[in-house]
Write an enzyme that holds these catalytic residues in place. Sequence first.
Site, PDB file in Angstrom:
ATOM      1  N   PHE A  74       0.811  -1.223   0.000  1.00  0.00           N
ATOM      2  CA  PHE A  74       0.000   0.000   0.000  1.00  0.00           C
ATOM      3  C   PHE A  74       0.844   1.274   0.000  1.00  0.00           C
ATOM      4  CE2 PHE A  74      -2.299  -3.197   2.685  1.00  0.00           C
ATOM      5  CZ  PHE A  74      -3.162  -3.627   1.694  1.00  0.00           C
ATOM      6  N   GLU A  76       7.521   1.218  -0.064  1.00  0.00           N
ATOM      7  CA  GLU A  76       8.219   1.845  -1.184  1.00  0.00           C
ATOM      8  C   GLU A  76       9.566   2.397  -0.724  1.00  0.00           C
ATOM      9  OE1 GLU A  76       7.619   5.293  -4.599  1.00  0.00           O
ATOM     10  OE2 GLU A  76       5.884   4.559  -3.468  1.00  0.00           O
ATOM     11  N   ARG A  81       0.981  15.686  -5.627  1.00  0.00           N
ATOM     12  CA  ARG A  81      -0.147  14.926  -6.180  1.00  0.00           C
ATOM     13  C   ARG A  81      -1.463  15.319  -5.502  1.00  0.00           C
ATOM     14  NH1 ARG A  81      -1.034   9.990  -9.405  1.00  0.00           N
ATOM     15  NH2 ARG A  81       1.191   9.984  -9.855  1.00  0.00           N
ATOM     16  N   ARG A  99      -1.383   4.418  -0.706  1.00  0.00           N
ATOM     17  CA  ARG A  99      -2.298   4.221  -1.833  1.00  0.00           C
ATOM     18  C   ARG A  99      -3.041   5.516  -2.183  1.00  0.00           C
ATOM     19  NH1 ARG A  99      -6.350  -1.004  -1.933  1.00  0.00           N
ATOM     20  NH2 ARG A  99      -6.597  -1.161  -4.190  1.00  0.00           N
ATOM     21  N   PHE A 153      -1.301   8.261  -2.903  1.00  0.00           N
ATOM     22  CA  PHE A 153      -0.127   9.141  -2.934  1.00  0.00           C
ATOM     23  C   PHE A 153      -0.503  10.611  -2.820  1.00  0.00           C
ATOM     24  CE2 PHE A 153       4.088  10.415  -4.633  1.00  0.00           C
ATOM     25  CZ  PHE A 153       4.881   9.511  -3.961  1.00  0.00           C
ATOM     26  N   THR A 194       4.841  11.221 -11.239  1.00  0.00           N
ATOM     27  CA  THR A 194       5.116  12.628 -11.547  1.00  0.00           C
ATOM     28  C   THR A 194       6.614  12.882 -11.647  1.00  0.00           C
ATOM     29  OG1 THR A 194       4.883  13.127  -9.185  1.00  0.00           O
ATOM     30  CG2 THR A 194       2.966  13.476 -10.585  1.00  0.00           C
ATOM     31  N   ALA A 221       2.200   4.193  -7.822  1.00  0.00           N
ATOM     32  CA  ALA A 221       1.547   5.124  -8.749  1.00  0.00           C
ATOM     33  C   ALA A 221       0.579   4.419  -9.695  1.00  0.00           C
ATOM     34  CB  ALA A 221       2.580   5.920  -9.548  1.00  0.00           C
ATOM     35  N   GLU A 260      -4.790   2.502  -7.293  1.00  0.00           N
ATOM     36  CA  GLU A 260      -5.108   3.650  -6.453  1.00  0.00           C
ATOM     37  C   GLU A 260      -6.480   4.275  -6.724  1.00  0.00           C
ATOM     38  OE1 GLU A 260      -0.803   5.601  -5.592  1.00  0.00           O
ATOM     39  OE2 GLU A 260      -1.489   5.615  -7.665  1.00  0.00           O
TER      40      GLU A 260
END
Length: 788
Positions: free
Chosen positions: A250, A254, A332, A364, A366, A464, A533, A735
């Site tokens: 989730f 990362e 974002r 999730r 972001f 992004t 993403a 997402e």
Amino acid sequence: MADGNTFPAAAPTAENGIVAGGATRSLRHESAAMHVQGSASYIDDLPEPRGTLHLVPGLSARAHARVLSMDLDAVREAEGVVGVYTAADIPGENQISPVGKGDEPLLASDLVSFYGQPLFVVAATTRGAARRAARLARVEYEDLPAILNVAQSREAGSPMVWRPMEMKRGDAVGALEHAPRRLSGRITVGGQEHFYLEGQVAFARPGEEGEVHVISSTQHPTETQHMIAHVLDRPANLVTTEIRRMGGGFGGKETQANTCACLAALVADLTGRPAKMRLDRDDDMTMTGKRHDFVIDYDVGYTDEGRIVAVDMVLAARCGWSADLSGPVIDRALFHADNAYFYPDVRLRSEPLRTNTQSNTAYRGFGGPQGVVAAERVIEEIAFATGLDPLEVRLRNVYGTHDRNVTPYNMVVEDSISAELVPQLARRCDYARRREAARAFNATSPYLRRGIALTPVKFGISFTATHFNQAGALVHVYTDGSVQVNHGGTEMGQGLHTKMVQVAMREFGLGSDQVRITATTTGKVPNTSATAASSGADLNGMAVQDAVRRIKRRLVAFAAAHWNVAEDAVRFLPDGVHLGEKVIPFSHLTRQAYFARVSLSANGFYKTPKISWNGETGQGRPFYYFAYGAACSEVVIDLLTGETKIERVDILHDAGESLNPALDIGQVEGGFVQGAGWLTCEELVWDKAGRLRTHAPSTYKIPACSDRPRIFNVELLQNAPNREQTIFRSKAVGEPPFVHGVSVFMAISDALASLDDYRTCPRLDAPATPEMILRTVARMRHGDVTAA
């Protein structure tokens, strides 16, 4: 509506020797049977070699302080302890900042910046021994002022962890001054714990001449590899990271997985013994970052008809003690502060604020869901102020015609379908009749109130950070016709590996028993991007397809020459390889190709086209395309207890030409529940000392079975292929469905609005826990409806 059990398979057709269609069937998750049987191996299930060391971190007991002394003698002398390691033992860089800010030491030494920051790591023969020993440390601190939330950070003028962003188009300030009607307000949106089933864990094994092999529960194997290399001061070619599957991520794995992986690699390197670090749930929740919580101020101009004239919005976020991924997360949030709505004149600004709390990170959506909540608050404010149905206000403001299709960051929305999709769902779920029924019920019910809301979602798909929009794959075809696929994406339960198997199956015309996925490893596919993403299937699917088609081109050329047919007569279909009128087994072709010395292995690569983004100007095209959808939620709230029940949910979601409808519907269902949990029951609480008090399942509530909707209808939008050249015209499904949970929050607000006969916006803050609902009820009954 569809019940998620059966789906029709598209009839296969051929184009240029490639099977089109067919991959849209709902192939079972490649590890499903092993999950049920308990035979799917996670890192903690792997056999431990003799001599494996178990690691436990020693955590700070202050939110902000100087470390005056650290007495670890008792720790070293404890039974079972092999070694205790601090920042002084790190041979390379004591730094794991994922964005190169240099603000995130692996182990703190002179300064601690949040309660629970790792100071040292204990290596012992058992986890129990390591845990007992870690508690024996004696640390002396000099306390410093601790900043714990947005208000304190603003008051103290705390430095920001990232450059603030401004996105604007037109003259929002001027348009607000001349708007027919105007309102302003504030909404606070809480954070969220990832609560993956498998906690943070890594296992490291030393090798020859400085090699180290690390199996890590990470969404970003390449970044983990690089962090380990930096910590150990050696080139990346001596470090291999691997992950077969995760028990959930989730976004929480990362960057946050790097701590365990680096410490395990450090101890393995220093001792020459295998080392494993698996965090207990308490330590995991105390150490790791969460979803960013926001304080959002908005100023809106609008007309009597509910049309938005201008929006001026400031989104301030608690980022924590280091930058981590806060910059792109908050960017974002700005990208999605319009959701599906066109703002004629707009200014959006961010404040990424530093605090002495865990470094908040990817989650999730972001940052996108937080921005969407702000957009939906603007819509309901206008609806209650004008007396209009919120759905009508939404439809009057969605992106559509050529003069209403430019985002605040000046990207043209070329594929908006909200104006068609939202009314379609409204008709299917009988929204208008149910809304009237809810109002009739509320008029005579003293203690229970019903609410209903139908909200859209427009979610941008791509990283992004433009350079992350690339992927690699490695495909081997063996002489018996079996295929092995490796790619740079990671499997965290979402079915990515299954979809990659399907890509190879579809291209080669094979069955699922002939295609095998292998563990993701930097030793096979280097320089990969995080599985995040929502781009896992988009990027890796195209890379797998590229690798397969490279092999197929060789096979087509060989087959045409060997059997004397035209190349366009060679087709790969489920019943075999067609050579004009002749059909042969795929295995026969591969064996003959091998004897003819044709390469049956290929690397694939893909980079997303069309995208560009300038973070300095806040302008560009950061997204390849948008995913759309809509959700209608109906709730009942108890005015005496503040409890909420979700009575019914209807979702219509745009997955393009779904690669696997069953998996995608599962993602929609799970994403919705997770989003609804974030906005209703999941609450993070810190005390005045900066200690996270909701650090275990006993104090942090995630949705349970009884919290699911009593009626739950989910359907994928049909006949809606992606306009862009994605893998088989599919769309990302990871997402975007999370945002459907916002409909529950808006439905609760709708129910509360009945207390004032729908004349004012309740200005409910999130999460809408029973306590928050009761506070809002009390505020509204006392006539205080202007302040959140």
